[in-house]
Design an enzyme around this catalytic site. Structure first.
Site, PDB file in Angstrom:
ATOM      1  N   ASP A  47       0.820  -1.214   0.000  1.00  0.00           N
ATOM      2  CA  ASP A  47       0.000   0.000   0.000  1.00  0.00           C
ATOM      3  C   ASP A  47       0.851   1.259   0.000  1.00  0.00           C
ATOM      4  OD1 ASP A  47      -2.449  -1.179   0.057  1.00  0.00           O
ATOM      5  OD2 ASP A  47      -2.672  -1.098   2.226  1.00  0.00           O
ATOM      6  N   LYS A  69      -3.653   3.376  -2.364  1.00  0.00           N
ATOM      7  CA  LYS A  69      -4.792   4.252  -2.609  1.00  0.00           C
ATOM      8  C   LYS A  69      -4.411   5.652  -2.177  1.00  0.00           C
ATOM      9  CE  LYS A  69      -8.044   0.709  -1.241  1.00  0.00           C
ATOM     10  NZ  LYS A  69      -7.904   0.072   0.035  1.00  0.00           N
ATOM     11  N   MET A 182      -7.482   9.266   9.777  1.00  0.00           N
ATOM     12  CA  MET A 182      -8.041   9.884   8.563  1.00  0.00           C
ATOM     13  C   MET A 182      -8.899  11.103   8.899  1.00  0.00           C
ATOM     14  SD  MET A 182      -9.079   6.330   6.651  1.00  0.00           S
ATOM     15  CE  MET A 182      -9.516   5.466   8.144  1.00  0.00           C
TER      16      MET A 182
HETATM   17  C1  LIG Z   1      -6.387   3.797   5.945  1.00  0.00           C
HETATM   18  S1  LIG Z   1      -5.829   4.199   7.553  1.00  0.00           S
HETATM   19  C2  LIG Z   1      -4.756   2.829   7.812  1.00  0.00           C
HETATM   20  C3  LIG Z   1      -4.420   2.626   9.260  1.00  0.00           C
HETATM   21  C4  LIG Z   1      -3.437   1.488   9.480  1.00  0.00           C
HETATM   22  N1  LIG Z   1      -4.009   0.228   9.135  1.00  0.00           N
HETATM   23  C5  LIG Z   1      -2.953   1.467  10.928  1.00  0.00           C
HETATM   24  O1  LIG Z   1      -3.207   0.479  11.632  1.00  0.00           O
HETATM   25  O2  LIG Z   1      -2.280   2.405  11.319  1.00  0.00           O
HETATM   26  C6  LIG Z   1      -4.726   5.516   7.201  1.00  0.00           C
HETATM   27  C7  LIG Z   1      -4.639   6.525   8.324  1.00  0.00           C
HETATM   28  O3  LIG Z   1      -3.783   6.046   9.360  1.00  0.00           O
HETATM   29  C8  LIG Z   1      -3.133   7.142   9.970  1.00  0.00           C
HETATM   30  N2  LIG Z   1      -1.668   6.954   9.816  1.00  0.00           N
HETATM   31  C9  LIG Z   1      -1.046   5.929   9.232  1.00  0.00           C
HETATM   32  N3  LIG Z   1       0.294   6.059   9.320  1.00  0.00           N
HETATM   33  C10 LIG Z   1       0.510   7.224   9.983  1.00  0.00           C
HETATM   34  C11 LIG Z   1       1.674   7.925  10.394  1.00  0.00           C
HETATM   35  N4  LIG Z   1       2.915   7.450  10.150  1.00  0.00           N
HETATM   36  N5  LIG Z   1       1.522   9.088  11.051  1.00  0.00           N
HETATM   37  C12 LIG Z   1       0.298   9.569  11.327  1.00  0.00           C
HETATM   38  N6  LIG Z   1      -0.849   8.958  10.973  1.00  0.00           N
HETATM   39  C13 LIG Z   1      -0.742   7.790  10.308  1.00  0.00           C
HETATM   40  C14 LIG Z   1      -3.612   8.392   9.270  1.00  0.00           C
HETATM   41  O4  LIG Z   1      -4.721   8.881   9.969  1.00  0.00           O
HETATM   42  C15 LIG Z   1      -4.017   7.850   7.925  1.00  0.00           C
HETATM   43  O5  LIG Z   1      -4.940   8.691   7.266  1.00  0.00           O
END
Ligand SMILES: C[S@@+](CC[C@H](N)C(=O)[O-])C[C@H]1O[C@@H](n2cnc3c(N)ncnc32)[C@H](O)[C@@H]1O
Length: 282
Positions: A47, A69, A182
């Protein structure tokens, strides 16, 4: 997905799919199990949120397929990803499906497993450090605290038709920490709705952008002030919002101000996991 695409290769037994969490970004937050499987896979399907340092750990001979995405722009729709995993496994491949954070936290891992199970594809799941846990640690914000937060809620700020459809009464309860995934685009309305439903406007709140990366940015304020302090969502990297009294604790530790060095206890490069530990012989 057509029958033709998902037909088994005649000369190879069916493969399997490993659904693996890559963690929030920093390569040394990958689990050892994930790292071991990365070396055994034949193809890695990954991803957008999988960090470049983690992709560097994929041996060069292993095929990589990007199915990321972008917000509001799907390079590959979910049904296409499900079909691709099935197609590769039916061709006899060991497929590592690498997802940012944890596959089961706002990661559609459940939908992928449903498709694999329905197709009779063997699978295993490897957890990853989810963004809320990684970002909180990186900003020294304890998500729970006996005196301040006895409940922790992971929720999404993703809007449906531009509207946040959440249980505001529940989210505005005192004594809890909210971790909002998100949520950057809807930050102003998120803060406003929490205040309207009874959470004090002075409640500490933080936005952590690119959490756990070297270039992470932490913006702290309150429900009243955070929207004006936050970066432009169109330019910002992945961002997590934390709301609750514990955010003020993070500030009070002085960690972010550099009074304590955040990198002081950094781990050795992941590649060094190969090396025998202290005292190992041979
Ligand atoms: C589709 S969700 C996926 C979450 C992922 N499966 C998890 O467990 O962290 C994507 C969201 O995760 C958060 N996110 C993921 N990586 C991040 C990071 N390194 N720093 C801040 N927010 C993060 C943000 O809110 C982003 O929009």
């Amino acid at each position: 997905m057509t029958d033709e695409i998902i037909r088994s290769a005649p000369d190879r037994p069916i493969g399997e799919v490993w659904l693996v969490g890559a963690g929030p970004g920093a390569a040394d937050l990958l689990t050892v199990r994930a790292w071991r499987l990365l070396r055994r896979a034949e193809v890695v399907v990954y991803d957008r949120l999988v960090g470049p340092d983690i992709l560097d750990l994929v041996p060069p001979h292993i095929e990589r397929i990007f199915v990321g995405k972008m917000r509001a722009r799907h390079v590959c729709p979910q049904a296409g990803i499900n079909g691709l995993l099935i197609e590769l496994a039916r061709a006899g491949k060991r497929v590592l499906r690498l997802k940012g954070g944890d596959p089961f936290v706002f990661g559609r891992g459940g939908e992928e497993l449903e498709a694999l199970a329905a197709a009779g594809i063997p699978f295993q799941v490897v957890p990853g450090v989810t963004a809320a846990i990684g970002c909180a640690a990186a900003a020294a914000i304890p998500l729970t605290h006996r005196a301040l937060a006895q409940t922790l809620i992971f929720t999404t700020g993703h809007t449906v038709d531009g509207e946040l459809d959440l249980n505001w009464r529940l989210l505005a309860e005192p004594g809890q920490t909210l971790a909002v995934y998100m949520g950057i685009k809807a930050l102003a309305s998120l803060c406003r709705r929490l205040i309207e439903h009874g959470r004090p406007a002075t409640t500490p709140a933080a936005l952590i952008e690119n959490g756990t990366y070297e270039h992470q940015r932490v913006v702290t304020g309150t429900l009243a002030t955070l929207p004006a302090l936050a970066p432009d969502p169109r330019l910002a990297g992945p961002s997590l919002i934390l709301v609750g009294e514990v955010v003020a604790l993070g500030q009070s530790f002085g960690w972010l101000a550099g009074a304590l060095a955040p990198r002081a206890a950094s781990t050795p490069p992941v590649g060094e996991l190969d090396a025998p530990g202290p005292g190992a012989s041979g």
